[in-house]
Design an enzyme around this catalytic site. Structure first.
Site, PDB file in Angstrom:
ATOM      1  N   HIS A   1     142.197  55.726 -77.874  1.00  0.00           N
ATOM      2  CA  HIS A   1     143.170  54.632 -77.743  1.00  0.00           C
ATOM      3  C   HIS A   1     143.520  54.045 -79.107  1.00  0.00           C
ATOM      4  O   HIS A   1     142.774  54.192 -80.076  1.00  0.00           O
ATOM      5  CB  HIS A   1     142.604  53.507 -76.861  1.00  0.00           C
ATOM      6  CG  HIS A   1     141.397  52.824 -77.449  1.00  0.00           C
ATOM      7  ND1 HIS A   1     140.162  53.430 -77.509  1.00  0.00           N
ATOM      8  CD2 HIS A   1     141.247  51.601 -78.014  1.00  0.00           C
ATOM      9  CE1 HIS A   1     139.298  52.608 -78.076  1.00  0.00           C
ATOM     10  NE2 HIS A   1     139.927  51.486 -78.406  1.00  0.00           N
TER      11      HIS A   1
ATOM     12  N   ASP B   1     144.247  50.095 -80.283  1.00  0.00           N
ATOM     13  CA  ASP B   1     143.810  48.861 -79.638  1.00  0.00           C
ATOM     14  C   ASP B   1     144.953  48.077 -78.989  1.00  0.00           C
ATOM     15  O   ASP B   1     145.983  47.826 -79.614  1.00  0.00           O
ATOM     16  CB  ASP B   1     143.092  47.965 -80.659  1.00  0.00           C
ATOM     17  CG  ASP B   1     141.724  48.541 -81.020  1.00  0.00           C
ATOM     18  OD1 ASP B   1     141.088  49.142 -80.138  1.00  0.00           O
ATOM     19  OD2 ASP B   1     141.326  48.400 -82.187  1.00  0.00           O
TER      20      ASP B   1
ATOM     21  N   HIS C   1     141.384  56.082 -81.732  1.00  0.00           N
ATOM     22  CA  HIS C   1     139.946  56.209 -81.983  1.00  0.00           C
ATOM     23  C   HIS C   1     139.182  56.225 -80.668  1.00  0.00           C
ATOM     24  O   HIS C   1     139.729  55.880 -79.607  1.00  0.00           O
ATOM     25  CB  HIS C   1     139.453  55.082 -82.890  1.00  0.00           C
ATOM     26  CG  HIS C   1     139.600  53.722 -82.282  1.00  0.00           C
ATOM     27  ND1 HIS C   1     140.810  53.054 -82.221  1.00  0.00           N
ATOM     28  CD2 HIS C   1     138.711  52.908 -81.668  1.00  0.00           C
ATOM     29  CE1 HIS C   1     140.650  51.895 -81.625  1.00  0.00           C
ATOM     30  NE2 HIS C   1     139.385  51.783 -81.263  1.00  0.00           N
TER      31      HIS C   1
ATOM     32  N   ARG D   1     133.033  42.992 -84.759  1.00  0.00           N
ATOM     33  CA  ARG D   1     134.415  43.461 -84.866  1.00  0.00           C
ATOM     34  C   ARG D   1     135.381  42.292 -85.043  1.00  0.00           C
ATOM     35  O   ARG D   1     135.307  41.289 -84.321  1.00  0.00           O
ATOM     36  CB  ARG D   1     134.773  44.226 -83.582  1.00  0.00           C
ATOM     37  CG  ARG D   1     136.106  44.918 -83.673  1.00  0.00           C
ATOM     38  CD  ARG D   1     136.545  45.429 -82.327  1.00  0.00           C
ATOM     39  NE  ARG D   1     137.943  45.087 -82.286  1.00  0.00           N
ATOM     40  CZ  ARG D   1     138.922  45.920 -81.984  1.00  0.00           C
ATOM     41  NH1 ARG D   1     138.644  47.142 -81.613  1.00  0.00           N
ATOM     42  NH2 ARG D   1     140.170  45.528 -82.008  1.00  0.00           N
TER      43      ARG D   1
HETATM   44  C1  SIN Z   1     136.230  49.861 -80.647  1.00  0.00           C
HETATM   45  O1  SIN Z   1     137.041  50.553 -80.025  1.00  0.00           O
HETATM   46  O2  SIN Z   1     136.543  48.823 -81.204  1.00  0.00           O
HETATM   47  C2  SIN Z   1     134.780  50.284 -80.710  1.00  0.00           C
HETATM   48  C3  SIN Z   1     134.543  51.441 -81.592  1.00  0.00           C
HETATM   49  C4  SIN Z   1     133.080  51.773 -81.695  1.00  0.00           C
HETATM   50  O3  SIN Z   1     132.246  51.150 -81.030  1.00  0.00           O
HETATM   51  O4  SIN Z   1     132.742  52.676 -82.453  1.00  0.00           O
END
Ligand code: SIN
Length: 287
Positions: free
Chosen positions: A100, A102, A259, A274
């Site tokens: 995806h 974000d 990602h 994050r």
């Molecule tokens: C995310 O999509 O923000 C998480 C990525 C991760 O946990 O590596």
């Protein structure tokens, strides 16, 4: 202009930055990091030691901070979330474990996502990235001509449904699923081929997590095209695998990469902080 020690990681995306402390960042270093982001789309800055407050200060250099929808933040830090899997969370889906970009269903999806490694499993828990600019460049002229005028529909519904279909066991603690939430379940059209202004390149903009169908087409009609694009954009030559090191600070550009968090470390704790900076309405390149 600051000279940074930047070492490319993948054949088309990703670079590691060494030898800086982002807590003492000056404007020249900021400009150099932004140039590195435009070129590499994913950068990992090694060996950073940041409190949530310091991570926010760093992130703010890349745009206004965004509080994430449906995700419970850290106490006292509305713009920081804990991406956390505990040792006893076995056989549950985790946050972001499908390809995806974000929150792409928002009118102005986020630009930069920034993860700071706090606690890592002894092995596994990597993050995969796929380069949507390289994927676009890799298509034939005929396919590009077919795709470029299209819009694609994004919705939080797909993600919420997947989590619920997974038994309703909720991924990372603190994440509230979107299914049934009218704001997330709306379908929003964005260009399928998006202009990435920092590099002047074009990027595919769709993902199996948030894309429902092509605009003005049924899901069945859209499916073969979208399935082809998902396979194409995640071909190994367009990907980068981030094998986390302690204290990594990593950022990616959601306008140009998708990602996925690999969920292969049951029985171990994994914690990253994050932040999310900048928002932009996806747009086509000027004709
Ligand atoms: C995310 O999509 O923000 C998480 C990525 C991760 O946990 O590596």
């Amino acid at each position: 202009m600051s000279t940074l020690d930047i070492r490319p990681l993948g054949s088309c995306l990703g670079a590691a930055v060494h030898g800086i402390d982002v807590k003492a960042m000056d404007d020249a270093t900021e400009a150099a990091l932004k140039a590195a982001m435009a070129q590499h789309r994913v950068i990992v800055i090694r060996d950073q030691h940041l409190s949530p407050e310091q991570q926010k200060v760093f992130s703010l250099r890349f745009g206004p901070l965004m509080a994430l929808p449906y995700v419970k933040p850290l106490d006292g830090h509305p713009e920081v979330i804990a991406v956390l899997k505990e040792t006893d969370e076995v056989k549950v889906s985790t946050f972001g474990s499908w390809w995806h970009a974000d929150f792409s269903y928002l009118e102005e999806p986020p630009v930069y996502s920034i993860l700071h490694a706090k606690e890592l499993p002894p092995k596994g828990g990597d993050t995969l990235f796929a380069d949507l600019c390289a994927a676009w460049d890799g298509l034939s002229d005929g396919m590009k001509a077919l795709l470029e005028p299209l819009n694609v529909m994004h919705s939080g519904f797909v993600y919420g449904t997947r989590v619920v279909d997974d038994g309703g066991r909720n991924q990372t603690r603190g994440v509230v699923i979107s299914k049934g939430n009218p704001e997330a379940d709306v379908e929003r059209a964005h260009p399928l081929v998006r202009y990435h202004a920092p590099s002047g390149r074009k990027a595919l903009f769709a993902s199996p997590t948030y894309t429902t169908r092509l605009e003005d087409m049924t899901e069945a009609e859209s499916k073969p095209i979208l399935e082809f694009l998902y396979q194409h954009m995640t071909r190994p030559e367009y990907t980068l695998r981030q094998v986390w090191q302690d204290h990594d600070l990593l950022m990616w550009d959601n306008r140009a990469v998708v990602h996925l968090a690999v969920n292969d470390y049951d029985g171990h704790r994994r914690l990253l902080h994050r932040t999310t900076a900048g928002r932009e309405r996806p747009a086509r390149a000027a004709a």
